[in-house]
Enzyme design. Sequence first.
Site, PDB file in Angstrom:
ATOM      1  N   ARG A  22       0.849  -1.230  -0.128  1.00 39.39           N
ATOM      2  CA  ARG A  22      -0.173  -0.127  -0.094  1.00 39.39           C
ATOM      3  C   ARG A  22       0.859   1.317  -0.083  1.00 39.39           C
ATOM      4  O   ARG A  22       0.372   2.418  -0.558  1.00 39.39           O
ATOM      5  CB  ARG A  22      -0.949  -0.005   1.006  1.00 39.39           C
ATOM      6  CG  ARG A  22      -2.127   1.197   1.044  1.00 39.39           C
ATOM      7  CD  ARG A  22      -3.121   0.826   1.992  1.00 39.39           C
ATOM      8  NE  ARG A  22      -4.322   0.191   1.409  1.00 39.39           N
ATOM      9  CZ  ARG A  22      -5.305   0.649   0.961  1.00 39.39           C
ATOM     10  NH1 ARG A  22      -5.482   1.871   0.792  1.00 39.39           N
ATOM     11  NH2 ARG A  22      -6.477  -0.251   0.595  1.00 39.39           N
ATOM     12  N   GLU A  58      -9.357   6.168   6.959  1.00 41.22           N
ATOM     13  CA  GLU A  58      -8.089   6.552   6.669  1.00 41.22           C
ATOM     14  C   GLU A  58      -7.885   7.601   5.923  1.00 41.22           C
ATOM     15  O   GLU A  58      -6.663   8.252   6.155  1.00 41.22           O
ATOM     16  CB  GLU A  58      -7.545   5.217   5.826  1.00 41.22           C
ATOM     17  CG  GLU A  58      -7.651   4.004   6.644  1.00 41.22           C
ATOM     18  CD  GLU A  58      -7.198   2.666   5.970  1.00 41.22           C
ATOM     19  OE1 GLU A  58      -8.060   2.435   5.056  1.00 41.22           O
ATOM     20  OE2 GLU A  58      -6.269   2.170   6.151  1.00 41.22           O
TER      21      GLU A  58
END
Lengths: 494, 784
Positions: free
Chosen positions: B326, B733
């Site tokens: 990620r 997030e």
Amino acid sequence: MTAATIRSELRFVLNGQDVTLRDVAPDQTLLDWLRVSRLLKGTKEGCAEGDCGACTVLIGRLTPAGSLVYEGVNACIRFMGSLDGCHVVTVEHVAARDGTLHPVQQAMVDYHGSQCGFCTPGFVMSLYALWMEAPNPSDQQIETALQGNLCRCTGYEPILRAARAISSYGGTDKDPLLAERAAMIERLKALKDGARVEMGTGRNRFVVPANLDDFAALLAAEPTATVVAGSTDVGLWVTKQMRDITPVVFIAGLDELKSIAVQDGTVSIGAGVTYSEAFETLSAQIPALGPLIARIGGQQVRNMGTIGGNIANGSPIGDTPPALIALAATLTLRKGAERRTIRLEDYFIAYGKQDRQPGEFVEAVHVPVPKAAERFAVYKVTKRRDEDITATLGAFRLSLAADGSVEDICIAYGGMAATPKRAFAVEKALIGQPWNEATVEAAMAKYAEDYQPLTDMRATAEYRALVARNLLMRFFLETTSAAAPAQVSRYEAA
Amino acid sequence: MNKHTPDLKAEKIDGGVHASVRHDSAHKHVAGSAVYIDDITEPAGTLHAGLGLSTVAHGAIRSIDLSAVRAAPGVVDVLTHADIPGENDISPSGMHDDPVLAAGKVQFHGQPVFCVIAKTREQARRAARLAKIDYEEMPADIDIWDLDAATRPQVFPPLTLKRGEAASALESAPRRIKGRMRLGGQDHFYLEGQVSLAVPGEDDEVLVYCSTQGPSETQHMVAHAMGVPSHAVTIEVRRMGGGFGGKETQANQCAALAAIAAKRLNRAVKLRLDRDEDMVATGKRHDFAIDYDIGFDDEGRIHAVDYTFALRAGFSADLSGPVGDRALFHCDNAYFFPHVHAKTALLRTNTVSNTAFRGFGGPQGMVGAERVIDEIAFATGKDPLDIRKLNFYDAMGVEGERNLTPYHQKVGDCIIQRIVAELEESADYAGRRKAIADFNAGSRIVKRGIALTPVKFGISFTKTESNQAGALVHVYTDGSVHMNHGGTEMGQGLHLKVAQVVAEEFQIDLDRVKITATTTAKVPNTSPTAASSGADLNGMAAQDAARQIKNRLIDFAAESHQVPRDQVVFLPNRVRIGNSEMAFNDLVRKAYVARVQLSAAGFYKTPKIHWDRSKGRGHAFYYYAYGAACSEVSVDMLTGEYVVERTDILHDAGRSLNRTIDIGQVEGGFIQGMGWLTTEELWWDGKGRLRTHAPSTYKIPLASDRPKIFNVALTDWSEAYEPTIHRSKAVGEPPLPLGLSVLHALSDAVASVADHSICPRLDAPATPERVLMAIERLRAEKRG
């Protein structure tokens, strides 16, 4: 020794109930007792070291003058033995009996002040304490009151919104604690019988002395006892280090150690005076100490911790000792009926070693107020602005001669050596010299002679050395030019 | 929520989607009556566990003497690895490298070696200190800064992304800069630490109340370690006192130990870690060493980028592989890289195994991207914001060439241009930049800085199988609704949002929908509540369940009233059937009498996504969420201390399900991101001991660290371009990396000491010390 009667019961009020306990361990914390013994689970454990505020409860106590104050404290490091004659208020006691939320709680709900909610009871209690004293607080007051409360979810903004709005939900006149204050004073007075409280046997016991003479005699007879005032340090010996601290003597309730007096240009502070209690007088007499005290611990720690304890424990990173050394403070030490007075800077001998004899205790500290012509400043440098332990702290007291040269300067630092320590070489380089930038820069080179700081998790040695030098420059700039700011600040100068 | 008289004339239900309803538990939070794991009434005879932790960073265990532990007051039992009935492993990555209790060797300081069970928690903690363990100490790798990413052991196969020809494009670019940056990790500092309470059942059954974000994963791990089928283990969690990724895999160890002890002793057993133990023994956000090599032109347009993202994995794989992935997925942030080559190095160290943390490597990738922008801005002498705007992906609707990510996914929904433009204006970026220059010219010690940084965050689990969810909805005969789904509540308001979706579907007031604890017995095989996916996935699954029931009600009403289906319309708290109206409750009652099933299991899987890790290609994300922040700071040039003067944020939550909840996520995410990049410093000593293991030494932001002025807004015009739940976008997030604006504002202030001619290369966390040292470095460079 004063012949005190001995009571082997601990008596206090919990929320609405009178509580009498006959079997309490010397190191029993209030938090565990509330959660485990009383099943009052609203008060949370977040850190067990007085740094997160999730366990905040209010302690109501009678002042020497006979009034009743409610203060937020950390239940996680508060020992049960120190509660005699107090009113303990937990979050369960805040809403009305019919479940109607208190203005503090309703504001937190309506302004979305909670997310995961785990820190929230602590915030409610801190805001409650603030609102009782200041129903319409400024943002600075709110932030100061919340220095000891960590929230990981909200980013605090909604909590601030809630705090500003509390009074719009109801006035303090209808608050139950305040409305019942007079009755509670009587109730607490009735608990104060002047007896010594003693529980347990042999080493496994604790004592709450009846009065100062009782304490002095007790400690002289039993010099290895652990003296606990605010327990903001000793609390961690138990919760984190799991040290055996017995026997314990709790002195926070001794009125005779709570005096704070100004006489002949000197502020005398009893060893049992908390930071919160000292704040008003000290910041009025020596304004530079106000912002320093406001950055020691969180409000809960300031409500428990004492200046006497900050000195007595001999920490190299205590915040008040360097400031008080620069102010030429002295210390009264007492053993039994014997007293002696020493200079504070002579008290700190080496790391973990102080000029205190077995059975001797710090009774009071005496702080001369700087003369009108003297300049005094103290700067604390930390990773986080508030509720952080010092990386480097510098204190400066300067008097200039008529010709503008340095007549005298006294400089002391914390975090730079094994003890709070004077910067003699720097002082020497300045005394008699003109107070200008060139002299200051020359003196900055002398720090290496005074200090060889260490690297640890708070700062590297290089940073400490550099900042120590730069703080002298800051002091110079602040004493010579008023125009441009010489440090960042969150709040406009008062 | 005790109002149960529905308004049958209402024009709108109370608490449907897009309504700004307050958190369902708020009244319990403030009263102290919300129940967390440690608050659950303990069964009689509950025992308490404590952990014995390793005292060296790396070593073989020569011998363990636990006699003093066993003899300590209150001790009932002691477990070591030999007492694990199943496999001594809780590795979430299938690497079999995460023992429940250390066996034969220890691999980091603070690793659990044994578990004491005693009558009280205090007794267990005290007893745990009495062990005598003899270690043969071995050399330990602690920091990654000096480890060679090319040759050192890795915990998991690394990932490489490539598009175009980075090497030759770097060679031919007009300008080229290489650099390296250090980026610190972060402790979750959830206020409620790790905790599990296990209650033994009959046969092989055990019920574990666990503060976990991944109940199904916890269930499987507990079953695995106990050597029983998953059906024997039930995990339940009503709420967590914060998670932030720290309870995605890290909850499993406490759960497994409590369960094993509970079955062994046939008593309930609770294991709650002390804060210091929690910080020492459980994983954190990965810290990184980022190497970059960038080619660009005089305008500031990026030609090519080559990155190595080396991360401190710790002793085991845990989630380090996907976290590193990620990071690469976000190494572009919102910028188009014509040629790119990026790889991870998942370095094994003798430190605690790092794990998921809000953003899951994405924020670290963006830090790398923004450092690249800074380098180019200082090299070309331009405002970093101009460099940012020059390099954005093509805006949504523009059919250009600048829309392919390093993983070959086309960015089709880019709205960063509009967000940045609106924020630039509302925050008066240009005016304040000039005012700051004037201020700095007249201020010797205090210097100001400003930065406006963008965020583009990819939404979906990159592990495709995780993009599914289940829900269970029951309608009772009185018309009240019981709602359950696989997501967990950690403060983010997930249960509330999903309840809003269900209320909207049935057109009943929100207080008719009961929020219940997450349990593996009601909804199986769920994904962890992570990757911001909670509302997207579980909202859809709950909607599916509600629609099934609703369809049966429509069928029943149409049939019983002899009207076409389209003449059965759900209105607020009532249903119109042909020309008549009936209370929802009455319809439900009638349907029950007619034996209509009023319960349904719902399911959802995210469409369109696919990802081939071996090729580094795919449609990894269903969509992107966007945002931008503008921060201004004051910095003390003598000490490096600073104050955040002001922050303005504009964030995209699509058509928000609940704007006040989402604003809370943005405010909180920003502050958490700011803390990560400023005062939160993890510090290990030479022996591999974490010395910042409590709030006294590890400094998360306080109320007095907030920006003095803090303006947060959600876009009122954006919506998800894919059919997400009511066109909302995930918001857990994406706001965290908005904190980058503070790091770059600090960098801007530092740069002022060298007339903005030298890139400050300010590493993170930018503690006052790092800021001052950067100032000193720039001053020295300027002097030459």
